[in-house]
Design a protein around this motif. Sequence first.
Motif, short mmCIF file in Angstrom:
data_model
loop_
_atom_site.label_atom_id
_atom_site.label_comp_id
_atom_site.label_asym_id
_atom_site.label_seq_id
_atom_site.Cartn_x
_atom_site.Cartn_y
_atom_site.Cartn_z
N VAL A 133 -11.77 0.03 48.76
CA VAL A 133 -12.83 0.83 49.38
C VAL A 133 -12.67 0.75 50.90
N SER A 159 -12.28 -5.41 50.71
CA SER A 159 -11.88 -4.04 51.01
C SER A 159 -11.56 -3.85 52.49
N ALA A 218 -14.69 5.72 48.68
CA ALA A 218 -14.55 4.94 47.45
C ALA A 218 -14.34 5.88 46.27
#
Length: 584
Positions: free
Chosen positions: A75, A206, A90
């Motif tokens: 993400v 992420s 995402a």
Amino acid sequence: MTTFDTDVVVIGAGPVGLTLANLIGVRGHRATVLEARHELIDYPRGVGLDDESIRTLHTAGLWQQIQPYTVPHHVVRLVNGTGQVLATNAPKTQEFGYPRKHGFIQPLVDKELAAGLDRFEGTKLRFSHRVVGIEDRGDHVAVTAERLDADNNATGTVTLTARYAVGCEGGSSFTRKWMGVQFEGKSPSTRWVVVDVENDPIGTPSVYLGADPRRPYVSIGLPQGIRRWEFMLHDDEPNELLDDPTFMHSLLRRHVPDPSALKVINQRTFTHHGRVASDFRKGRVFIAGDAAHLMPVWLGQGWNSGIRDATNLAWKFTAVLSGDADDALLDTYTEERRKHAADMIDVNMAAGTVMKMGRFGGKVRDLSASALNLVPRWKSYFTELRFKPMPRYAAGVVVDQATLTPGQAQASFKRSKLAPFIDSAGELSPVGLQFIQPRVNTADATNILLDDVTGDWWTLATWGTDPTAFLSPTDLEFVRRHRIKLVSFMPETQRTWAEKQYAGSSAPVTVVGDTTGALKDWFDVRSCGLVVLRPDRFVAAASLTWQATQALASVKKAGSLFTAGAAADTPAQTTARTTEGVQA
């Protein structure tokens, strides 16, 4: 028949050159990779791996080995100087069979790519070979390299002959300079420092793009506990500051309480570039990856764009080397890849502008982002990565859906001559786009990815019908000649019936059970019942089933494919087709 040292000389053992050599090898041809370095680069560079690239790695037979060095569903969040999330990327789709974004460790992936070459008897990787000369001799090329000792002193030269040569040696490419093509674009003066550390002291999994007007930064969680930071250097900050622990600690202190405790594994500066070569081919010499285009790192597309080049070029080399297609097929490489690379550069440059806005511009950006996030349609535009231009080939090995004209493909068939014959909820053509990859069933396997059914060469597929029904005897001979796999997509409820029904077809047909409805939905809004898929899984042609003969003829012309019994029977042809007949 003239014999050459190899089929393709690949210059540069980066990910693009290694992937290209693997794809050539897995399809039965020879490649020799020449690398000036004494070993592979051992520090992380690229960190983003797309689903399209994974499809290629699967084709090369290496995804299983590479997968442990990746983290899926990476993400990306754009945050401002106060930590407010301005946009989140995402994507949840898996239309190509895998999560759309992965983090990865490039040195470990490169090692697997290099090790993969050991599978092929005729493929070699030669380190300490610096290319110093290229000669195009009309029916082949000669590539001369210096052999280097440990101190990079030349100890002699070696010259290899091959059908083709490809420069994959990065932005300072010797091959591109030899070709004499323009390298168009610009290199912003902004410099960045990258720091990679072991034993991630933060642990968030992420990516954060810090659009901080004071100093933009990037923070990335990578596999195996690696954390990457990138910080923009101001114009008055010289590169020498990287050697100053006080300065480096000042950059990192915002993120960790004790920068001195970090175990740094890589620290360097880089400058973003946005350049693309005016042509990717000159005679029998090609360029790919950073040698052909350079782009900023914001969307993680440098590595992936190079893999797209290798994917596109490899199957075309195979077709020509196997005697299936004329050399003119290779002209479509630049035609197909250059525009998408240029589009991707533009998007990355725009992303960089958003990142580097000053205080006033940053306030405007933050307010705009807050407003856009209130509108679901615009929010999903960023969340689902819709701003990223997907590869679409409008010219090359494509056939226009409305007119079945070879070599070009309009994006829409609205108000075309095709309209009176169709009932469809959609008006956009799938030609030139990558085909989906759902999980499916066959008589031999259940819940497998579609690529494992169709294989890595041509496919002619229909929805709900026997694909041989509208093919003439001449068409069927062409299908056999080019090893085109015939596939019938069916609702899973009808698969058993179809397998029995088509057992007596005029050529072998593989029946695929659509267990998820993804294939039915795909055909439902694209106004076609038949598709011809290229070896790289892009749609070469889409038509109604009764147009099968015309569609196949247009694919033949667009791809410079030979008819039954014809081949490029020249002294330079060193390898023959390795498989005959229609694939079952």
